[in-house]
Design a protein around this motif. Structure first.
Motif, PDB file in Angstrom:
ATOM      1  N   ASN A   5     -45.292  30.996 -23.557  1.00 45.18           N
ATOM      2  CA  ASN A   5     -46.633  30.534 -23.185  1.00 45.18           C
ATOM      3  C   ASN A   5     -46.506  29.259 -22.370  1.00 45.18           C
ATOM      4  O   ASN A   5     -46.780  28.180 -22.838  1.00 45.18           O
ATOM      5  N   ASP A   6     -46.048  29.396 -21.142  1.00 46.16           N
ATOM      6  CA  ASP A   6     -45.934  28.250 -20.255  1.00 46.16           C
ATOM      7  C   ASP A   6     -47.322  27.928 -19.692  1.00 46.16           C
ATOM      8  O   ASP A   6     -48.266  28.700 -19.856  1.00 46.16           O
ATOM      9  N   THR A   7     -47.426  26.781 -19.052  1.00 44.73           N
ATOM     10  CA  THR A   7     -48.686  26.401 -18.436  1.00 44.73           C
ATOM     11  C   THR A   7     -48.398  25.498 -17.250  1.00 44.73           C
ATOM     12  O   THR A   7     -47.294  24.987 -17.108  1.00 44.73           O
ATOM     13  N   GLY A  47     -42.597  42.900 -18.179  1.00 41.81           N
ATOM     14  CA  GLY A  47     -42.527  41.461 -18.295  1.00 41.81           C
ATOM     15  C   GLY A  47     -41.247  40.948 -17.671  1.00 41.81           C
ATOM     16  O   GLY A  47     -40.205  41.574 -17.774  1.00 41.81           O
ATOM     17  N   CYS A  48     -41.319  39.817 -17.008  1.00 41.59           N
ATOM     18  CA  CYS A  48     -40.160  39.230 -16.351  1.00 41.59           C
ATOM     19  C   CYS A  48     -40.153  37.726 -16.601  1.00 41.59           C
ATOM     20  O   CYS A  48     -40.854  37.224 -17.469  1.00 41.59           O
ATOM     21  N   SER A  49     -39.340  37.030 -15.814  1.00 43.94           N
ATOM     22  CA  SER A  49     -39.200  35.585 -15.952  1.00 43.94           C
ATOM     23  C   SER A  49     -39.347  34.918 -14.589  1.00 43.94           C
ATOM     24  O   SER A  49     -39.183  35.552 -13.553  1.00 43.94           O
ATOM     25  N   THR A  50     -39.646  33.627 -14.609  1.00 46.09           N
ATOM     26  CA  THR A  50     -39.683  32.855 -13.376  1.00 46.09           C
ATOM     27  C   THR A  50     -38.334  32.173 -13.186  1.00 46.09           C
ATOM     28  O   THR A  50     -37.592  31.941 -14.145  1.00 46.09           O
ATOM     29  N   ALA A  51     -38.025  31.827 -11.922  1.00 51.26           N
ATOM     30  CA  ALA A  51     -36.714  31.231 -11.627  1.00 51.26           C
ATOM     31  C   ALA A  51     -36.833  29.740 -11.316  1.00 51.26           C
ATOM     32  O   ALA A  51     -36.503  28.898 -12.144  1.00 51.26           O
ATOM     33  N   PHE A  52     -37.333  29.422 -10.110  1.00 52.15           N
ATOM     34  CA  PHE A  52     -37.364  28.032  -9.662  1.00 52.15           C
ATOM     35  C   PHE A  52     -38.694  27.711  -8.984  1.00 52.15           C
ATOM     36  O   PHE A  52     -39.342  28.590  -8.411  1.00 52.15           O
ATOM     37  N   ALA A  53     -39.063  26.452  -9.047  1.00 51.02           N
ATOM     38  CA  ALA A  53     -40.248  25.963  -8.350  1.00 51.02           C
ATOM     39  C   ALA A  53     -39.887  25.666  -6.896  1.00 51.02           C
ATOM     40  O   ALA A  53     -38.810  25.136  -6.609  1.00 51.02           O
ATOM     41  N   VAL A  54     -40.788  26.018  -5.983  1.00 51.25           N
ATOM     42  CA  VAL A  54     -40.549  25.813  -4.554  1.00 51.25           C
ATOM     43  C   VAL A  54     -41.830  25.325  -3.879  1.00 51.25           C
ATOM     44  O   VAL A  54     -42.917  25.381  -4.456  1.00 51.25           O
ATOM     45  N   ARG A  55     -41.648  24.879  -2.622  1.00 54.10           N
ATOM     46  CA  ARG A  55     -42.774  24.586  -1.754  1.00 54.10           C
ATOM     47  C   ARG A  55     -42.748  25.566  -0.599  1.00 54.10           C
ATOM     48  O   ARG A  55     -41.715  25.739   0.054  1.00 54.10           O
ATOM     49  N   LEU A  56     -43.862  26.256  -0.372  1.00 52.98           N
ATOM     50  CA  LEU A  56     -43.952  27.152   0.767  1.00 52.98           C
ATOM     51  C   LEU A  56     -43.984  26.325   2.043  1.00 52.98           C
ATOM     52  O   LEU A  56     -44.247  25.120   2.010  1.00 52.98           O
ATOM     53  N   GLY A  90     -37.737  30.024 -15.917  1.00 50.17           N
ATOM     54  CA  GLY A  90     -37.341  30.577 -17.209  1.00 50.17           C
ATOM     55  C   GLY A  90     -38.494  30.975 -18.093  1.00 50.17           C
ATOM     56  O   GLY A  90     -38.296  31.338 -19.260  1.00 50.17           O
ATOM     57  N   ALA A  91     -39.724  30.908 -17.574  1.00 57.36           N
ATOM     58  CA  ALA A  91     -40.910  31.244 -18.366  1.00 57.36           C
ATOM     59  C   ALA A  91     -41.276  32.712 -18.202  1.00 57.36           C
ATOM     60  O   ALA A  91     -40.933  33.347 -17.208  1.00 57.36           O
ATOM     61  N   ALA A  92     -41.979  33.267 -19.183  1.00 55.88           N
ATOM     62  CA  ALA A  92     -42.388  34.674 -19.161  1.00 55.88           C
ATOM     63  C   ALA A  92     -43.586  34.882 -18.251  1.00 55.88           C
ATOM     64  O   ALA A  92     -44.538  34.090 -18.259  1.00 55.88           O
ATOM     65  N   ILE A  93     -43.548  35.957 -17.459  1.00 53.92           N
ATOM     66  CA  ILE A  93     -44.671  36.343 -16.617  1.00 53.92           C
ATOM     67  C   ILE A  93     -44.855  37.854 -16.685  1.00 53.92           C
ATOM     68  O   ILE A  93     -43.913  38.595 -17.015  1.00 53.92           O
ATOM     69  N   ILE A  94     -46.064  38.296 -16.386  1.00 55.03           N
ATOM     70  CA  ILE A  94     -46.389  39.723 -16.396  1.00 55.03           C
ATOM     71  C   ILE A  94     -47.088  40.071 -15.092  1.00 55.03           C
ATOM     72  O   ILE A  94     -48.036  39.396 -14.679  1.00 55.03           O
ATOM     73  N   ALA A 124     -38.137  37.965  -9.388  1.00 56.01           N
ATOM     74  CA  ALA A 124     -37.533  39.148  -8.771  1.00 56.01           C
ATOM     75  C   ALA A 124     -38.607  40.050  -8.173  1.00 56.01           C
ATOM     76  O   ALA A 124     -39.673  40.251  -8.771  1.00 56.01           O
ATOM     77  N   ALA A 125     -38.312  40.618  -7.004  1.00 58.38           N
ATOM     78  CA  ALA A 125     -39.286  41.485  -6.340  1.00 58.38           C
ATOM     79  C   ALA A 125     -39.528  42.768  -7.122  1.00 58.38           C
ATOM     80  O   ALA A 125     -40.624  43.335  -7.059  1.00 58.38           O
ATOM     81  N   HIS A 126     -38.524  43.254  -7.869  1.00 58.20           N
ATOM     82  CA  HIS A 126     -38.759  44.485  -8.624  1.00 58.20           C
ATOM     83  C   HIS A 126     -39.720  44.240  -9.782  1.00 58.20           C
ATOM     84  O   HIS A 126     -40.231  45.197 -10.379  1.00 58.20           O
ATOM     85  N   CYS A 127     -39.998  42.983 -10.095  1.00 62.97           N
ATOM     86  CA  CYS A 127     -40.996  42.656 -11.117  1.00 62.97           C
ATOM     87  C   CYS A 127     -42.413  42.776 -10.564  1.00 62.97           C
ATOM     88  O   CYS A 127     -43.379  42.885 -11.321  1.00 62.97           O
ATOM     89  N   GLY A 128     -42.540  42.746  -9.240  1.00 61.53           N
ATOM     90  CA  GLY A 128     -43.837  42.849  -8.589  1.00 61.53           C
ATOM     91  C   GLY A 128     -43.763  42.252  -7.199  1.00 61.53           C
ATOM     92  O   GLY A 128     -43.411  41.078  -7.059  1.00 61.53           O
ATOM     93  N   ASP A 129     -44.048  43.070  -6.179  1.00 57.18           N
ATOM     94  CA  ASP A 129     -43.998  42.568  -4.811  1.00 57.18           C
ATOM     95  C   ASP A 129     -45.378  42.546  -4.159  1.00 57.18           C
ATOM     96  O   ASP A 129     -45.501  42.371  -2.948  1.00 57.18           O
ATOM     97  N   TRP A 130     -46.422  42.745  -4.957  1.00 54.94           N
ATOM     98  CA  TRP A 130     -47.792  42.556  -4.512  1.00 54.94           C
ATOM     99  C   TRP A 130     -48.652  42.331  -5.745  1.00 54.94           C
ATOM    100  O   TRP A 130     -48.181  42.421  -6.868  1.00 54.94           O
ATOM    101  N   GLY A 131     -49.907  41.968  -5.559  1.00 54.46           N
ATOM    102  CA  GLY A 131     -50.773  41.672  -6.706  1.00 54.46           C
ATOM    103  C   GLY A 131     -50.581  40.239  -7.169  1.00 54.46           C
ATOM    104  O   GLY A 131     -50.481  39.320  -6.362  1.00 54.46           O
ATOM    105  N   GLY A 132     -50.532  40.050  -8.475  1.00 52.26           N
ATOM    106  CA  GLY A 132     -50.398  38.705  -9.027  1.00 52.26           C
ATOM    107  C   GLY A 132     -49.674  38.712 -10.349  1.00 52.26           C
ATOM    108  O   GLY A 132     -49.204  39.754 -10.817  1.00 52.26           O
ATOM    109  N   PHE A 133     -49.576  37.539 -10.975  1.00 46.80           N
ATOM    110  CA  PHE A 133     -48.861  37.393 -12.242  1.00 46.80           C
ATOM    111  C   PHE A 133     -49.659  36.520 -13.193  1.00 46.80           C
ATOM    112  O   PHE A 133     -50.348  35.582 -12.771  1.00 46.80           O
ATOM    113  N   THR A 134     -49.538  36.831 -14.478  1.00 45.59           N
ATOM    114  CA  THR A 134     -50.086  35.988 -15.539  1.00 45.59           C
ATOM    115  C   THR A 134     -48.962  35.665 -16.513  1.00 45.59           C
ATOM    116  O   THR A 134     -47.882  36.254 -16.455  1.00 45.59           O
ATOM    117  N   ASP A 135     -49.222  34.714 -17.428  1.00 48.36           N
ATOM    118  CA  ASP A 135     -48.285  34.532 -18.531  1.00 48.36           C
ATOM    119  C   ASP A 135     -48.717  35.479 -19.658  1.00 48.36           C
ATOM    120  O   ASP A 135     -49.746  36.169 -19.536  1.00 48.36           O
TER     121      ASP A 135
END
Length: 438
Positions: free
Chosen positions: A212-214, A231-240, A220-224, A250-261
């Motif tokens: 339950n990250d926020t 369910g997958c995990s996050t890797a690193f914070a970046v700036r676009l 390393g946090a859980a995302i869906i 990872a793209a195989h976790c979802g390459d469109w749409g969105g994510f929640t915890d």
């Protein structure tokens, strides 16, 4: 040709000295209900080993002109390298005469370290060119290899011996038929590529899709995914490049749409994705959220974290750690292939894939649900609060192994002894991202 198992041969080449590594307990406190064995597995090699790795990696980067893992073949004659932090040796494989500038860098190795030059049968450029012929034909739907099986992994051997090719035989196939298929694959692959090929059989790499990250979001946090039931995990914070905050997964976790915890809190929408890098950039700015340059470090139950201070290249022989929402942190994993082309079980072609194996058989590398999580290593020669980003977890290599009881969020998940991950420096360059550091 020698038909020794390719993966076993590669692991043996790089991990030969791993048995001599000593282990130390993690310095940061852990929850009281964490088993002692889990604490040991979350620690890295001892300080002397990590210090030598830090020094040898800097030497390797100077010799390879800071080129990415999949661009080192551009150096004429370069075949591969292996870092041996246990003995303080950088083994450099070269075809032909080693340039004077390279020998000059090698001569500057600090006390307690050294560079060894070894002859190679093939240059990395020759192997990569041959591999590309197979990849191009496969993507175009043309079968150029004999036999009844399809390859799933093509690796540039770190010692310049050629092109290791791995495939998964049909279930129930006799030993005699499997050997015949392997022989046919090897012969035809050598004819197509013009380099030595060794063939092995192993399960196809599996795409391995904190509680339950926020905001500000960490790695390393859980995302869906909103579009895929996984369910997958996050890797690193970046700036676009627009300046907006983002997270990698990872793209195989979802390459469109969105994510929640897991609680339903929105993390962000997909800002960009590349299937051939198995990477998705989550645009956290779509929810006015923020990010921080940290990742979760410890068991899957932990709230402990460490800082990410930079992104580094990967070298054969390096020790790395994984972190994921399903199984937490696993260290003492050692890289044995730093430039592989992988065809995942979901159909994705991914490169460059780095492969690392456990050196402690009571450990695992990661589990299903850790996909998209961070791969890290020492940033300063210690397993302390400052760590360097190395990659994003993509696949389980070599088939499942037994999970350690009580050390995964879901007791019925599958664990692996080897991990495949995509190189972080290549990802940052491709997406024009800036790593957020702490």
């Amino acid at each position: 040709m020698n038909r020794r198992g390719t993966r076993s041969a590669l692991v043996a080449l790089v991990l030969a000295t791993a048995v001599s590594v000593s282990f130390t307990a993690a310095a940061e406190p852990r929850p009281a209900d964490t088993a002692p064995k889990a604490q040991v597995r979350a620690a890295g090699p001892d300080a002397a080993v990590l210090k030598r790795q830090h020094v040898l990696d800097e030497l390797a980067n100077r010799i390879t002109l800071n080129k990415a893992e999949d661009r080192r073949h551009e150096l004429p004659g370069f075949a591969g390298l292996v870092v041996d932090p246990d003995d303080g040796v950088l083994r450099l494989y070269w075809k032909g005469v080693v340039p004077r500038k390279v020998r000059s860098v090698a001569a500057s190795a600090p006390a307690g370290t050294r560079v060894e030059f070894l002859p190679a049968r093939h240059s990395a450029a020759e192997v990569v060119a041959g591999r590309e012929k197979i990849v191009t034909a496969t993507k175009a739907g043309r079968r150029v290899l004999a036999g009844d099986a399809d390859w799933h992994t093509l690796t540039v051997a770190p010692d310049g011996s050629g092109l290791p090719l791995a495939y998964e035989p049909e279930q129930g196939l006799s030993t005699q038929r499997t050997r015949a298929t392997s022989a046919a694959l090897e012969t035809s692959a050598e004819q197509v590529t013009g380099v030595s090929v060794s063939v092995s059989t192993e399960p196809r790499p599996q795409a391995t899709g904190r509680q339950n990250d926020t905001s500000p979001w960490w790695g390393g946090a859980a995302i869906i995914s909103s579009v895929k039931p996984m369910g997958c995990s996050t890797a690193f914070a970046v700036r676009l490049k627009t300046g907006r905050p983002g997270l990698l997964t990872a793209a195989h976790c979802g390459d469109w749409g969105g994510f929640t915890d897991p609680t339903g809190e929105i993390v962000g929408g997909v800002g960009a994705a590349k299937l051939d890098r198995d990477t998705t950039v989550i645009d956290v700015g779509t929810t006015s959220g923020t990010v921080a340059g940290r990742y979760y470090d410890g068991p899957w139950t932990t709230s402990d974290s460490k800082s990410i201070v930079r992104a580094d290249y990967n070298n054969n022989g390096d020790y790395v750690c994984t972190s994921g929402a399903m199984s937490g942190v696993h260290c003492n994993l050692r890289i044995y292939a730093d430039n592989s082309y992988v065809h995942l079980d979901n159909g994705q072609f991914v490169s460059p894939v780095i492969k690392a194996a456990r050196t402690d058989m009571s450990n695992v590398s990661h589990a299903l649900g850790d996909s998209g999580g961070p791969v890290v290593t020492t940033a300063d020669g210690t397993y302390g609060p400052r760590m360097a980003a190395r990659g994003i977890i993509s696949a389980g290599i070599g088939g499942p192994v037994v999970c350690v009881p009580g050390e995964t969020r879901n007791p019925s998940t599958r664990c692996f002894g080897e991990v495949g991950y995509v190189a972080i420096r290549r990802v940052l360059a491709d997406f024009e991202l800036t790593l957020v550091t702490d």
